[in-house]
Design an enzyme around this catalytic site. Structure first.
Site, PDB file in Angstrom:
ATOM      1  N   ASP A 103       0.868  -1.166   0.000  1.00  0.00           N
ATOM      2  CA  ASP A 103       0.000   0.000   0.000  1.00  0.00           C
ATOM      3  C   ASP A 103       0.910   1.224   0.000  1.00  0.00           C
ATOM      4  O   ASP A 103       2.081   1.139   0.385  1.00  0.00           O
ATOM      5  CB  ASP A 103      -0.890  -0.044   1.242  1.00  0.00           C
ATOM      6  CG  ASP A 103      -1.767   1.188   1.385  1.00  0.00           C
ATOM      7  OD1 ASP A 103      -2.377   1.601   0.386  1.00  0.00           O
ATOM      8  OD2 ASP A 103      -1.823   1.733   2.502  1.00  0.00           O
ATOM      9  N   ASP A 105      -0.135   5.032   0.893  1.00  0.00           N
ATOM     10  CA  ASP A 105      -0.358   6.053   1.914  1.00  0.00           C
ATOM     11  C   ASP A 105      -0.270   5.477   3.323  1.00  0.00           C
ATOM     12  O   ASP A 105      -0.963   4.516   3.660  1.00  0.00           O
ATOM     13  CB  ASP A 105      -1.721   6.707   1.720  1.00  0.00           C
ATOM     14  CG  ASP A 105      -1.839   7.401   0.368  1.00  0.00           C
ATOM     15  OD1 ASP A 105      -0.799   7.579  -0.295  1.00  0.00           O
ATOM     16  OD2 ASP A 105      -2.967   7.756  -0.018  1.00  0.00           O
TER      17      ASP A 105
END
Length: 274
Positions: free
Chosen positions: A19, A21
């Site tokens: 991922d 963020d």
């Protein structure tokens, strides 16, 4: 720090799925560009303040499904009518100043370890391709999976063509594994958010990074290690930044990865979790 093993144990290729963020970088990648977009005449000061508040909530509490839906609706309305070329130019001109100091040192370590083990680095993000692709290039990612906004006549319509969120991330990873031949049982995944539990469940080696409360509970029930990243650094202080380049692919629904490019098929809008 997570052990990354030796990919030679698997006869098939493997990957490390990240991922973006709050896993690789310390804030929302899209909202980090609110002030440059204001300076470029795309958004108002009021919109900057709204995005700053959303960023504050996101960082403090983690983004649950309802918060993500509110941010998605806000950003979709905000970008309607924006010129695509202008957005890409602003991102390119401000990328290093905005993102470079926000990269977690621990994430860079992991990326380097996985590269050394021969794994592909895949960034899987709900943020848009306009932001995620150049960040992926900075980090030396092999593949990017990201949301994609609808474009007509060189401008964004305000609709989302492909939403890489929740279960869709897991679907994209499985599809990519089929296309690339990845052994998911020997692959790795990292995320901070409970919305990415389906993504983490697709691999044999999942890690919760700075997890929200729900992901922390899921990590305990799945015996997933919990990693704490605390040191945002300037990427240029760790690795020589690569020249601008195209990532291998941006995977979409029904996408077929082929030598020399990506063939798009059966692209349709999806609701999250559909």
């Amino acid at each position: 720090m997570a052990a990354t093993g030796d990919s030679s144990r698997s006869a098939r290729p493997t990957a490390a799925f990240f991922d973006l963020d709050k896993t690789i970088i310390a804030r929302s990648s899209t909202m980090a560009f609110s002030k440059p977009f204001q300076a470029g005449g795309l958004i108002s000061r009021r919109a900057v303040l709204r995005s700053s508040y959303a960023q504050f909530v996101y960082v403090l509490g983690g983004a649950d499904h309802d918060q993500m839906e509110k941010m998605r609706a806000f950003m979709s309305t905000l970008v309607a009518g924006w010129d695509v070329a202008t957005v890409r130019e602003i991102v390119a001109d401000t990328l290093h100043n905005i993102v470079d100091p926000l990269v977690y040192d621990e994430a860079v370590d992991l990326i380097e370890q996985h590269k050394a083990a021969g794994r592909d680095i895949v960034i899987v993000s709900t943020s848009g391709t306009e932001v995620v692709e150049p960040i992926g290039a900075m980090l030396g990612a092999d593949i990017v999976v990201a949301s994609r906004l609808e474009v007509e006549d060189g401008k964004y319509t305000g609709h989302i063509e492909y939403y890489a969120y929740a279960e869709e991330k897991a679907r994209a990873i499985v599809e990519l594994a089929e296309l690339r031949g990845y052994d998911l049982a020997e692959s790795y995944a990292y995320s901070d958010s409970s919305t990415d539990i389906p993504m983490l469940e697709t691999v044999g080696h999942a890690f919760a990074v700075n997890p929200d409360k729900e992901l922390r509970r899921a990590a305990a029930s799945h015996d997933w290690p919990v990693l704490v990243f605390t040191k945002p650094v300037a990427l240029r202080s760790r690795v020589p930044l690569p020249p601008a380049k195209q990532t291998i692919a941006v995977l979409a629904v029904g996408g077929v990865l082929a030598a020399g490019g990506v063939l798009w098929a059966n692209v349709r809008r999806r609701r999250p979790g559909a």
